[in-house]
Structures are given as C-alpha cells and as structure tokens.
Write an enzyme that holds these catalytic residues in place. Structure first.
Site, mmCIF file in Angstrom:
data_model
loop_
_atom_site.group_PDB
_atom_site.id
_atom_site.type_symbol
_atom_site.label_atom_id
_atom_site.label_comp_id
_atom_site.label_asym_id
_atom_site.label_seq_id
_atom_site.Cartn_x
_atom_site.Cartn_y
_atom_site.Cartn_z
ATOM 1 N N SER A 139 0.851 -1.183 0.000
ATOM 2 C CA SER A 139 0.000 0.000 0.000
ATOM 3 C C SER A 139 0.887 1.233 0.000
ATOM 4 C CB SER A 139 -0.901 0.012 1.244
ATOM 5 O OG SER A 139 -1.559 1.263 1.394
ATOM 6 N N TYR A 152 -1.488 -1.102 10.397
ATOM 7 C CA TYR A 152 -1.625 -1.293 8.951
ATOM 8 C C TYR A 152 -0.380 -0.802 8.224
ATOM 9 C CZ TYR A 152 -3.798 -1.270 4.316
ATOM 10 O OH TYR A 152 -4.089 -1.500 2.988
#
Length: 253
Positions: A139, A152
C-alpha cells in the site's frame, strides 16, 4: 498475455483487488486458487466468475501456518502445480494508538505480513519448479500515513522489505515484486453487494495527477505484467500504482 496452463494463488481473492486479479488471470487462460478467509465471499466469487473447471476456493486464514499448508496441498491436489503467488489478503484495525490493543496489532501483522511469508514459505519449492513469480500487495501506506494507522502501515512497510528479501532468497528461479496501490475504489467487487455510493467529487479525483482514483483492474493489470515473461528482468521492486497521488505536493492555504 497468455497464461494458459498456469496456476495462480490469490489470497484474499474473494473481493476487491484480489477478485479483480482472479478475473484477470482467468481471462488469460490461467487456473486460480482463491485463498479467502470469508466463507460467504468465496462461493459468491466462484459463482460470479463462472469458471468452475479453473477455479478453486479454499477457506484460508493466512495467519495460521497449518491453514496455509493445507491450502497449498489442496491447490496442488486440484491443479498439480503453482506458478504464481499473489499475496493480497489484508485487514486493518485503525484506531488511536492509546486504544490499539496488542491483540489487534498482532492480528493485522499476522494477516498482512506473516501471512505473506507463510504463503511464500509453503509455495516456494513449487514456484521454483515452475520458475514462477510472487507479487505482494502492499500500500502507499508503506510510504506515507494518515493518523491512527500504525498496525496497517507497519505491516505494509514490512511487505515491501519482505519482497526484496524473497527476491534475493528465491532468485533466480523465482522473481518477487511488490505493488503499493493508492486510492482504489473497490465498489462492485465485494459480497454482499454494497449500497450505491456517491460519485467521487472533483476534489477527490483532482488529488490524482492521472485525473481519477483507481479501480481494481488498474492493480490487477500490473500483477499480470509482473508475473509475465515480459517482466523477466524485474525482481525485488516496489511499484506504486496510485495515479501519481503520492507525488503531488499539497499546501494548506
């Protein structure tokens, strides 16, 4: 691209970027294993795909080593080989640092990072035999953050590092690369079907030099390229697929 006779494993293949990747592989003639945690999303995805001879759903918690080993065995039992591994499964537990429990931290890293390692570990020898490829889905949060995304972001940053480690450890037989998607609108790629969403605003799209937010096929097309022979000299790299968003400087006026 022609992937006829090849076999790909896509973790988190029951929705979002994973499902778009499964669709892309199928369109090129490959067979695909959907390693998916959600026991409802998996069968829904199979019905949507409509390719029973070339798809297999295996309910898999990638954070559990025994589950990953069993998934690999089922993939081999059904298709006899593994050519590509796409580590896409991911979750988030975004909350203020003071409220982030250790259990949530471990769960996010277990799924997003440890799961990718375990899948690579159990698929490695079969990927070597096929001279295959690994693609990890990280990401842009590996490179930049919003508040309250510690677990995350850490997991996705770890995936970028895991990628170059795998490239060195498994090369030259296996290439390993990473994709860091930015803002990808996954509406229409999930079960149960979502309520209609408002269209993105002009400001939303204008944040992207490409003029729009991304769609799951934008990432899936890069996955297939990195698995293809055309990318035979590319390994250990992280490719940011974000419409240029992380390159645009933003000033508060």
């Amino acid at each position: 691209m022609d992937f006829g006779g090849k076999v790909a494993i896509v973790t988190g293949g029951g929705g979002g970027i994973g499902l778009a990747t499964v669709e892309a592989f199928l369109a090129t003639g490959a067979s695909v294993v959907l390693a998916e945690m959600d026991v409802e999303a998996g069968p829904w995805a199979l019905a949507r795909l409509g390719q029973p001879a070339r798809t297999l759903f295996v309910q898999t918690d990638v954070a559990e080593e025994a589950a990953v080993g069993a998934m690999i065995e089922q993939a081999l039992g059904r298709f006899g080989r593994i050519d590509y591994l796409v580590n896409n499964a991911g979750i988030s537990r975004n909350r203020a640092l003071a409220q982030l429990s250790l259990a949530d931290w471990h769960r996010v890293l277990g799924t997003n990072l440890t799961g990718a390692m375990l899948c690579a570990k159990y698929a490695a020898e079969h990927l070597k035999a096929a001279h295959g490829a690994i693609v990890n889905i990280a990401s842009t949060r590996a490179l930049m953050s919003e508040p309250n995304t510690e677990a995350y972001s850490a997991s996705k940053g770890g995936l970028v590092a895991l990628t170059h480690a795998l490239a060195v450890s498994l090369g030259p037989a296996v290439r390993a690369n990473c994709i860091s998607p930015g803002w990808i609108v996954t509406h229409g790629y999930h079960h149960p079907p979502e309520r209609p969403r408002a269209k993105l605003s002009e400001a939303d799209n204008a944040q992207h030099p490409a003029g729009r937010a991304g769609q799951p096929p934008d990432v899936a097309s890069m996955v297939l390229y990195l698995c293809s022979d055309a990318a035979g000299f590319i390994t250990g790299q992280n490719f940011v697929v974000d419409g240029g968003m992380t390159k645009k400087m933003i000033y508060v006026e």
